[in-house]
Design a protein around this motif. Structure first.
Motif, PDB file in Angstrom:
ATOM      1  N   PHE A  87       0.855  -1.574  -0.323  1.00  0.00           N
ATOM      2  CA  PHE A  87      -0.256  -0.084  -0.224  1.00  0.00           C
ATOM      3  C   PHE A  87       1.251   0.994  -0.025  1.00  0.00           C
ATOM      4  O   PHE A  87       1.822   1.468   0.347  1.00  0.00           O
ATOM      5  CB  PHE A  87      -0.695   0.454   1.465  1.00  0.00           C
ATOM      6  CG  PHE A  87      -1.536  -1.337   1.897  1.00  0.00           C
ATOM      7  CD1 PHE A  87      -2.706  -1.466   0.693  1.00  0.00           C
ATOM      8  CD2 PHE A  87      -1.504  -2.324   1.811  1.00  0.00           C
ATOM      9  CE1 PHE A  87      -3.342  -2.743   0.661  1.00  0.00           C
ATOM     10  CE2 PHE A  87      -2.046  -3.417   2.130  1.00  0.00           C
ATOM     11  CZ  PHE A  87      -3.399  -3.677   1.903  1.00  0.00           C
ATOM     12  N   ALA A  88       0.252   2.508  -0.801  1.00  0.00           N
ATOM     13  CA  ALA A  88       1.848   2.847  -0.747  1.00  0.00           C
ATOM     14  C   ALA A  88       0.445   4.597  -0.973  1.00  0.00           C
ATOM     15  O   ALA A  88      -0.192   4.866  -1.286  1.00  0.00           O
ATOM     16  CB  ALA A  88       2.007   3.718  -2.345  1.00  0.00           C
ATOM     17  N   ILE A  89       1.132   5.004  -0.435  1.00  0.00           N
ATOM     18  CA  ILE A  89       0.630   6.950  -0.463  1.00  0.00           C
ATOM     19  C   ILE A  89       1.598   8.036  -1.009  1.00  0.00           C
ATOM     20  O   ILE A  89       2.644   7.863  -0.778  1.00  0.00           O
ATOM     21  CB  ILE A  89       0.407   7.611   1.554  1.00  0.00           C
ATOM     22  CG1 ILE A  89      -0.664   6.692   2.428  1.00  0.00           C
ATOM     23  CG2 ILE A  89       0.672   8.870   1.425  1.00  0.00           C
ATOM     24  CD1 ILE A  89      -0.631   6.608   3.801  1.00  0.00           C
ATOM     25  N   GLN A  90       0.654   8.341  -1.977  1.00  0.00           N
ATOM     26  CA  GLN A  90       1.509   9.571  -2.229  1.00  0.00           C
ATOM     27  C   GLN A  90       2.131  10.233  -2.119  1.00  0.00           C
ATOM     28  O   GLN A  90       1.115  11.166  -1.066  1.00  0.00           O
ATOM     29  CB  GLN A  90       0.172  10.062  -3.232  1.00  0.00           C
ATOM     30  CG  GLN A  90       0.812  11.044  -4.385  1.00  0.00           C
ATOM     31  CD  GLN A  90       0.308  11.237  -5.894  1.00  0.00           C
ATOM     32  OE1 GLN A  90      -0.932  10.832  -5.627  1.00  0.00           O
ATOM     33  NE2 GLN A  90       1.158  11.919  -7.335  1.00  0.00           N
ATOM     34  N   ASP A  91       3.772  10.346  -2.103  1.00  0.00           N
ATOM     35  CA  ASP A  91       4.486  11.573  -1.693  1.00  0.00           C
ATOM     36  C   ASP A  91       4.716  11.104  -0.334  1.00  0.00           C
ATOM     37  O   ASP A  91       5.106  12.006   0.354  1.00  0.00           O
ATOM     38  CB  ASP A  91       4.251  12.782  -1.645  1.00  0.00           C
ATOM     39  CG  ASP A  91       3.724  13.674  -2.876  1.00  0.00           C
ATOM     40  OD1 ASP A  91       4.551  12.948  -3.787  1.00  0.00           O
ATOM     41  OD2 ASP A  91       3.302  13.864  -4.080  1.00  0.00           O
ATOM     42  N   SER A 107      -6.094 -12.368   5.190  1.00  0.00           N
ATOM     43  CA  SER A 107      -6.274 -11.965   4.244  1.00  0.00           C
ATOM     44  C   SER A 107      -7.720 -10.226   4.501  1.00  0.00           C
ATOM     45  O   SER A 107      -7.166  -9.159   4.584  1.00  0.00           O
ATOM     46  CB  SER A 107      -7.530 -12.058   3.534  1.00  0.00           C
ATOM     47  OG  SER A 107      -8.813 -12.463   4.170  1.00  0.00           O
ATOM     48  N   THR A 108      -7.838 -10.730   6.320  1.00  0.00           N
ATOM     49  CA  THR A 108      -8.676  -9.440   6.789  1.00  0.00           C
ATOM     50  C   THR A 108      -7.740  -8.840   7.787  1.00  0.00           C
ATOM     51  O   THR A 108      -7.972  -7.066   7.748  1.00  0.00           O
ATOM     52  CB  THR A 108     -10.075 -10.181   7.803  1.00  0.00           C
ATOM     53  OG1 THR A 108     -10.368 -11.236   6.938  1.00  0.00           O
ATOM     54  CG2 THR A 108     -10.555  -9.049   9.449  1.00  0.00           C
ATOM     55  N   LEU A 117      -5.170  -3.474   7.717  1.00  0.00           N
ATOM     56  CA  LEU A 117      -4.002  -3.090   8.324  1.00  0.00           C
ATOM     57  C   LEU A 117      -4.221  -1.676   7.131  1.00  0.00           C
ATOM     58  O   LEU A 117      -3.820  -0.558   6.820  1.00  0.00           O
ATOM     59  CB  LEU A 117      -3.104  -3.582   7.880  1.00  0.00           C
ATOM     60  CG  LEU A 117      -2.109  -3.782   9.301  1.00  0.00           C
ATOM     61  CD1 LEU A 117      -1.110  -5.112   8.754  1.00  0.00           C
ATOM     62  CD2 LEU A 117      -1.438  -2.780   8.943  1.00  0.00           C
ATOM     63  N   GLY A 118      -4.243  -2.140   5.229  1.00  0.00           N
ATOM     64  CA  GLY A 118      -4.150  -1.015   3.800  1.00  0.00           C
ATOM     65  C   GLY A 118      -5.103  -0.325   4.296  1.00  0.00           C
ATOM     66  O   GLY A 118      -5.145   0.369   3.594  1.00  0.00           O
ATOM     67  N   GLU A 119      -6.665  -0.867   4.766  1.00  0.00           N
ATOM     68  CA  GLU A 119      -6.851   0.638   5.185  1.00  0.00           C
ATOM     69  C   GLU A 119      -7.114   1.138   5.904  1.00  0.00           C
ATOM     70  O   GLU A 119      -7.257   2.970   5.138  1.00  0.00           O
ATOM     71  CB  GLU A 119      -8.725  -0.549   4.718  1.00  0.00           C
ATOM     72  CG  GLU A 119     -10.092   0.675   4.954  1.00  0.00           C
ATOM     73  CD  GLU A 119     -11.025  -0.564   5.422  1.00  0.00           C
ATOM     74  OE1 GLU A 119     -11.861   0.141   5.966  1.00  0.00           O
ATOM     75  OE2 GLU A 119     -11.189  -1.355   4.980  1.00  0.00           O
TER      76      GLU A 119
END
Length: 252
Positions: free
Chosen positions: A24-28, A50-51, A56-58
């Motif tokens: 998962f990536a946050i721009q900048d 998977s949960t 975590l990603g969400e």
């Protein structure tokens, strides 16, 4: 700036892949790499891993003003999110017979600049690798590791121990959980490897280091690691996240 490849494989003996892995990536902003290896039957293990990865990603992508967060803020965020995942899975397992006894390993690596923060529970692993050494960052939360630490068995005995898959700490299997935290430094020569025990139980340090530091495409290296684990038996699911700085790659 890192480049990531994710490969997950059911292996040769299992009917369900209970591993989950994602980036998962946050721009900048920072990047979060997560690997989880579920347990607790076909439905339970798959659901737990998977949960854990999904939550975590969400939550990561919802972080307010990530650019202003310091390392301690991220550590607190990781701890709170892991506790939330643990509570969620534990309560589902308590209330639904189908999910009784489920849990999952969890390795989450938050990467910002040349720094990394690792949250670790279970026996999946995080390594840093360069041409000179391979370093295991995490310590397995396993029965065999307790025996190793106390000097009751040797490394050779641990590799063949009948209880080597017994995990002493997993997300969702206890009411409360405390992750281990580790800091890592990454440079233009260093690769990051996060993997489940389907890889680490089968492929030795030397082989991992040779494959990862060879010339060639990053995705091909990740696939080669998985294929080697399968060639050596493939009794378990195998998941790999492999990361390298862009300029360390030599394309085939």
């Amino acid at each position: 700036m890192l480049r990531f490849e994710v490969v997950t494989d059911i292996g040769k003996k299992r009917t369900v892949n209970e591993d989950s892995a994602a980036i998962f990536a946050i721009q900048d902003g920072p990047t979060l790499a997560v690997v989880a290896d579920g347990m607790g039957g076909h439905r339970g293990g798959d659901f737990a891993s998977s949960t854990a990865v999904g939550i975590l990603g969400e939550q990561f992508l919802k972080v307010d003003n990530p650019a202003s967060m310091e390392e301690e803020d991220w550590k607190e965020w990781l701890q709170e999110t892991v506790l939330h995942i643990n509570k969620t899975l534990f309560e589902i397992a308590e209330n639904d017979e189908d999910f009784k006894g489920m849990g999952t390993t969890l390795d989450a690596v938050l990467i910002y600049g040349n720094n990394g923060l690792v949250a670790h529970i279970g026996d999946s692993r995080v390594y840093t690798i360069n041409r000179y050494e391979i370093q295991q960052i995490t310590k397995d939360h396993s029965f065999v590791n307790i025996l190793l630490d106390s000097g009751e068995i040797t490394e050779e005995e641990a590799a063949k121990h009948p209880q080597r898959n017994w995990i002493m700490r997993a997300v969702g299997s206890e009411k409360s959980i405390v992750p281990d935290f580790h800091k890592i430094k990454l440079d233009e020569q260093t690769y990051l490897l996060i993997c489940t025990d389907g890889l680490s139980n089968k492929v030795d340090y030397e082989s991992i280091q040779t494959i990862v530091t060879s010339d060639g495409d990053l995705y091909d290296k990740a696939v080669e690691l998985v294929e080697l684990a399968n060639e050596l038996g493939g009794e378990d699911n195998i998941s790999v996240i492999l990361a390298s700085p862009y300029d360390s790659e030599v394309s085939k």
